[in-house]
Scaffold this active site. Structure first.
Site, PDB file in Angstrom:
ATOM      1  N   HIS A  85       0.855  -1.193   0.000  1.00  0.00           N
ATOM      2  CA  HIS A  85       0.000   0.000   0.000  1.00  0.00           C
ATOM      3  C   HIS A  85       0.889   1.242   0.000  1.00  0.00           C
ATOM      4  CE1 HIS A  85      -2.838   3.042   1.305  1.00  0.00           C
ATOM      5  NE2 HIS A  85      -3.795   2.232   0.890  1.00  0.00           N
ATOM      6  N   GLU A 154      -3.942   2.239  -7.406  1.00  0.00           N
ATOM      7  CA  GLU A 154      -4.327   3.306  -6.487  1.00  0.00           C
ATOM      8  C   GLU A 154      -3.447   4.530  -6.723  1.00  0.00           C
ATOM      9  OE1 GLU A 154      -6.579   1.920  -2.860  1.00  0.00           O
ATOM     10  OE2 GLU A 154      -4.492   1.863  -2.298  1.00  0.00           O
TER      11      GLU A 154
HETATM   12  O1  LIG Z   1      -6.655   1.891   1.781  1.00  0.00           O
HETATM   13  C1  LIG Z   1      -7.523   2.347   1.086  1.00  0.00           C
HETATM   14  C2  LIG Z   1      -7.246   2.955  -0.184  1.00  0.00           C
HETATM   15  O2  LIG Z   1      -5.981   3.463  -0.183  1.00  0.00           O
HETATM   16  C3  LIG Z   1      -8.261   3.963  -0.621  1.00  0.00           C
HETATM   17  O3  LIG Z   1      -8.563   4.895   0.397  1.00  0.00           O
HETATM   18  P1  LIG Z   1      -9.746   5.962   0.174  1.00  0.00           P
HETATM   19  O4  LIG Z   1     -10.904   5.209  -0.388  1.00  0.00           O
HETATM   20  O5  LIG Z   1     -10.018   6.523   1.533  1.00  0.00           O
HETATM   21  O6  LIG Z   1      -9.225   6.992  -0.791  1.00  0.00           O
END
Ligand SMILES: O=C[C@H](O)COP(=O)(O)O
Length: 230
Positions: A85, A154
């Site tokens: 992540h 992401e």
């Molecule tokens: O860990 C979750 C992801 O990084 C997405 O986070 P988010 O939906 O708060 O932008």
């Protein structure tokens, strides 16, 4: 780093009934803090929801104080684990090399890793998105079995900012990721400010197989609406 054990059990009481309407083929995974895993494993027994962790060490055991190994996760019913992540890469010194070790360890101990990749705003503005993603995918996946893998695209600038990536652009980058894989059937998710009001549009994109949700997964009704997209 959200939800104590009691809070996560409370979440489930609101969330699980909403899955009665969810199509059977849709897979739902909750990736929770280590301290919530054991209790949720018991609470999810017999439900359709799978359990995931947020990190894994690459050794089976040893003098690695503060770390959690694959066998420790597998024994309590964990099936998935998030690896690489952006917050681990940004704040905790995760590199493509350690991501690769963690991916292989997850598979070695019977877990399915969810590999996260994505560019910063600076890299996007400098037109480096494609080269960065290509490099992450190639380096992270050396000797990784693509039959037991999920990938999440992401974009870092979209995480927790409310600045969701344009669906068409997310679809394009995910198509690029797919073109780099030896197994085109690897599920590839989009993550970054996924919200209930955007989910139908996101999931209508042909390359996007699912979503990795942060903030909007913390409240049962909000996450249920995402899971039950049209
Ligand atoms: O860990 C979750 C992801 O990084 C997405 O986070 P988010 O939906 O708060 O932008």
């Amino acid at each position: 780093m959200y939800k104590t054990q009691a809070e996560s059990e409370d979440f489930l009481r609101g969330f699980l009934p909403a899955l009665d309407a969810t199509p059977d083929e849709r897979e739902v995974v909750l990736c929770v803090p280590f301290t919530d895993l054991s209790a949720l494993s018991k609470n999810l027994h017999g439900s359709r929801v799978q359990l995931g962790a947020q990190n894994i060490h690459w050794e089976e055991f040893g003098a690695y104080t503060g770390e959690i190994s694959g066998p420790m996760l597998a024994e309590i019913g964990v099936r998935y684990v998030v690896v690489g992540h952006s917050e681990r890469r940004q704040y905790f010194g995760e590199t493509d090399e350690t991501v690769n070790l963690r991916l292989k360890a997850a598979q070695r101990f019977g877990l399915t890793p969810i590999l996260c990749v994505g560019e910063t705003k600076q890299q996007r503005d400098a037109d480096e998105t494609e080269s960065l993603i290509t490099n992450q995918i190639k380096t992270d996946l050396v000797d990784v079995n693509q039959e037991n893998l999920v990938i999440a695209y992401e974009p870092i600038w979209a995480i927790g900012t409310g600045d969701t990536c344009e669906c068409k652009e997310a679809n394009r980058v995910i198509g690029l990721i797919r073109s780099l894989l030896s197994n085109p059937n690897v599920p590839i998710q989009y993550g970054g400010s996924v919200k209930p009001n955007l989910i139908d549009e996101i999931m209508a994109e042909p390359e996007i197989d699912g979503v990795l949700v942060g903030g909007a997964s913390l409240e049962p009704a909000s996450f249920a609406r995402i899971v039950n997209y049209q």
